[in-house]
Design a protein around this motif. Structure first.
Motif, PDB file in Angstrom:
ATOM      1  N   ASP A 284       0.856  -1.184   0.000  1.00  0.00           N
ATOM      2  CA  ASP A 284       0.000   0.000   0.000  1.00  0.00           C
ATOM      3  C   ASP A 284       0.896   1.240   0.000  1.00  0.00           C
ATOM      4  N   HIS A 285       0.879   1.988  -1.109  1.00  0.00           N
ATOM      5  CA  HIS A 285       1.798   3.110  -1.252  1.00  0.00           C
ATOM      6  C   HIS A 285       1.421   4.311  -0.394  1.00  0.00           C
ATOM      7  N   ARG A 286       0.281   4.258   0.292  1.00  0.00           N
ATOM      8  CA  ARG A 286      -0.072   5.338   1.205  1.00  0.00           C
ATOM      9  C   ARG A 286       0.821   5.332   2.443  1.00  0.00           C
ATOM     10  N   LEU A 287       1.229   4.144   2.880  1.00  0.00           N
ATOM     11  CA  LEU A 287       2.034   4.065   4.096  1.00  0.00           C
ATOM     12  C   LEU A 287       3.362   3.344   3.889  1.00  0.00           C
ATOM     13  N   VAL A 288       3.570   2.749   2.734  1.00  0.00           N
ATOM     14  CA  VAL A 288       4.838   2.099   2.420  1.00  0.00           C
ATOM     15  C   VAL A 288       5.420   2.745   1.169  1.00  0.00           C
ATOM     16  N   ASP A 289       6.536   3.420   1.325  1.00  0.00           N
ATOM     17  CA  ASP A 289       7.153   4.040   0.149  1.00  0.00           C
ATOM     18  C   ASP A 289       8.080   3.038  -0.537  1.00  0.00           C
ATOM     19  N   GLY A 290       8.647   3.446  -1.669  1.00  0.00           N
ATOM     20  CA  GLY A 290       9.492   2.542  -2.449  1.00  0.00           C
ATOM     21  C   GLY A 290      10.708   2.051  -1.692  1.00  0.00           C
ATOM     22  N   GLU A 291      11.280   2.905  -0.859  1.00  0.00           N
ATOM     23  CA  GLU A 291      12.471   2.499  -0.110  1.00  0.00           C
ATOM     24  C   GLU A 291      12.153   1.376   0.865  1.00  0.00           C
ATOM     25  N   LEU A 292      11.090   1.551   1.641  1.00  0.00           N
ATOM     26  CA  LEU A 292      10.722   0.542   2.633  1.00  0.00           C
ATOM     27  C   LEU A 292      10.340  -0.768   1.956  1.00  0.00           C
ATOM     28  N   GLY A 293       9.506  -0.684   0.917  1.00  0.00           N
ATOM     29  CA  GLY A 293       9.112  -1.894   0.213  1.00  0.00           C
ATOM     30  C   GLY A 293      10.305  -2.622  -0.387  1.00  0.00           C
ATOM     31  N   SER A 294      11.241  -1.860  -0.944  1.00  0.00           N
ATOM     32  CA  SER A 294      12.431  -2.457  -1.554  1.00  0.00           C
ATOM     33  C   SER A 294      13.312  -3.130  -0.510  1.00  0.00           C
TER      34      SER A 294
END
Length: 465
Positions: free
Chosen positions: A435-445
């Motif tokens: 969910d890109h509202r609370l997880v940005d690309g850095e965290l997801g990666s």
């Protein structure tokens, strides 16, 4: 539907087996009119929007009538079966002790108003802040109300009924455990499945003799209408209901509410596959199911521990991000009734053998169609293994209320550059949707990279855990 007026007849109502569900479909009746039933005996199987559940009857007697045929969807609170209570007191007599308890013990009534205990599903109606006249309550409710009043009536009376949900009562009955001897650990003194399982070693096994059937011809139950076929057999229309309907609504809501982002990584899992084979020979895993999914699940749990912000949910109403300090790990399972996602409670606290045991139980229960609604609630993150179908990967849709889901592709022998040379290696592709509202690309990666790193070098399970 016929309404029974005989004072010795108890009407068992469709309970709310899923915490807030409004209806359920009767899948199968296990009894017919004339059959003798006992307290805790399963009389039918119903399907809610979450799972198929078996319903036990809460009293002894002889079945008078089945109010609905198989295949009928019934609202919660509607009587579904009438039972002539053998040797039971009439309804008016059953209500008398309740009135007496209220008149002679007003402090008990006050206690129930200030710190009331819950009345369990299928065994009566829960109390509200509004007072009701005792004579308005049905017999089943009266029986349960007596059980929650503290102390005996006038120093004698019958012993309070142990508090346990119907599935727990059935488990205790199957294992031969007397609930009166079990020490409850649940809230408000409710007995849980774990309490029953802990007591099974010392509990005496009780053999229940087969109940004789009364010489009454069973009334025919009308079968549900089959799917309708159109255009000379070229099309078949199947009603969407139960688990499939709930899944469809949840997926549409998730896809068009949470902005999905999916990232992919292809990883060499040769060492992980070797570790799987080694664990199968380990004594600590004797009798347990060990497969790649076990190590993938553990790798995700370690990645969440290293990146805890991904284990969260979005509260739209309050405009808050809710970070979870526990992990209820969901495992997507395909069943004949549709996709379900039961979860392993507090998976973050489990050792690898404990996780293997929990995964084995989860899969076996799902295959048998016996997953409870409670097992599918409260998930925080999910794994879906599309690799079992030979699929390389996919873009999974988030389970509602969660912020991440990991898809695992098929593990295949492929050419791979290993130590400067092209060699055949076991390779798979992982896909993480979040969910890109609370997880940005850095965290997801970071999370996806950590999972991949552990699967490539499983020894990191020791250094990172």
């Amino acid at each position: 539907m016929t309404t029974m007026t005989d004072a010795s007849v108890r009407e068992f109502k469709m309970p709310d087996v899923g915490e807030g569900l409004t209806e359920a479909e009767i899948l199968k009746w296990y009894v017919q009119p004339g059959d003798t039933v006992t307290d805790g005996q399963v009389v039918c199987e119903v399907e809610t929007a979450k799972a198929a559940v078996e319903l036990p009857i809460p009293y002894d007697g002889v079945v008078r009538e089945l109010h609905f045929p198989e295949g009928t969807t019934v609202d919660v609170g509607t009587p579904i079966i009438a039972v002539d209570v053998t040797g039971g007191a009439p309804a008016e007599e059953a209500q008398a002790p309740v009135e007496k308890a209220v008149e002679e013990k007003p402090e008990a009534k006050e206690t129930r108003q200030e710190g009331r205990k819950p009345v369990l599903v299928g065994y009566g109606v829960a109390e509200s802040s509004t007072r009701r006249r005792p004579r308005k309550a049905p017999a089943a409710a009266a029986e349960e109300t007596v059980s929650v009043v503290q102390g005996d009536l006038n120093g004698h009376g019958r012993q309070a009924r142990p508090l346990a949900k119907p599935p727990v009562r059935k488990l205790a009955k199957d294992l031969g455990v007397d609930l009166a001897t079990v020490r409850p650990s649940g809230p408000d003194g409710i007995i849980t499945r774990e309490d029953v399982q802990a007591a099974v070693v010392s509990a005496p096994v009780q053999e229940t003799p087969a109940a004789p059937a009364a010489p009454v011809a069973p009334a025919p139950v009308v079968a549900p209408a089959p799917p309708v076929t159109y255009d000379g057999g070229r099309e078949t229309r199947i009603p969407v209901k139960g688990v499939r309907k709930a899944t469809a609504q949840a997926m549409v809501g998730s896809a068009f509410t949470a902005p999905h982002v999916t990232e992919f990584v292809t990883v060499d899992v040769t060492r992980t596959m070797k570790l799987v084979e080694e664990l199968k020979q380990d004594r600590d895993f004797e009798g347990l199911r060990v497969n790649p999914l076990l190590l993938i699940a553990k790798a995700l749990l370690v990645a969440i521990k290293r990146n805890p912000d991904i284990n969260a949910s979005w509260d739209e109403a309050n405009q808050e991000i809710v970070r979870k300090h526990y992990v209820n790990l969901g495992i997507a399972a395909a069943t004949p009734r549709g996709l379900i996602v039961p979860n392993i409670k507090d998976a973050h606290d489990k050792t690898l053998p404990q996780l293997a045991e929990a995964l084995g139980e989860l899969v076996a229960t799902a295959r048998e169609g016996r997953t409870s609604p409670a097992a599918m609630q409260g998930g925080t993150v999910t794994i879906t293994n599309v690799g079992v179908f030979g699929v390389d990967t996919g873009t999974p849709i988030l389970n509602p209320g969660e912020s991440a889901i990991l898809a695992v592709g098929a593990i295949k022998l492929q050419p791979w550059v290993h130590k400067g040379k092209v060699k055949p290696r076991q390779v798979t592709t992982l896909a993480l949707s979040f969910d890109h509202r609370l997880v940005d690309g850095e965290l997801g990666s970071k999370v996806l990279a950590d999972v991949a790193a552990i699967l490539e070098q499983p020894k990191r399970l020791i250094t990172w855990a």
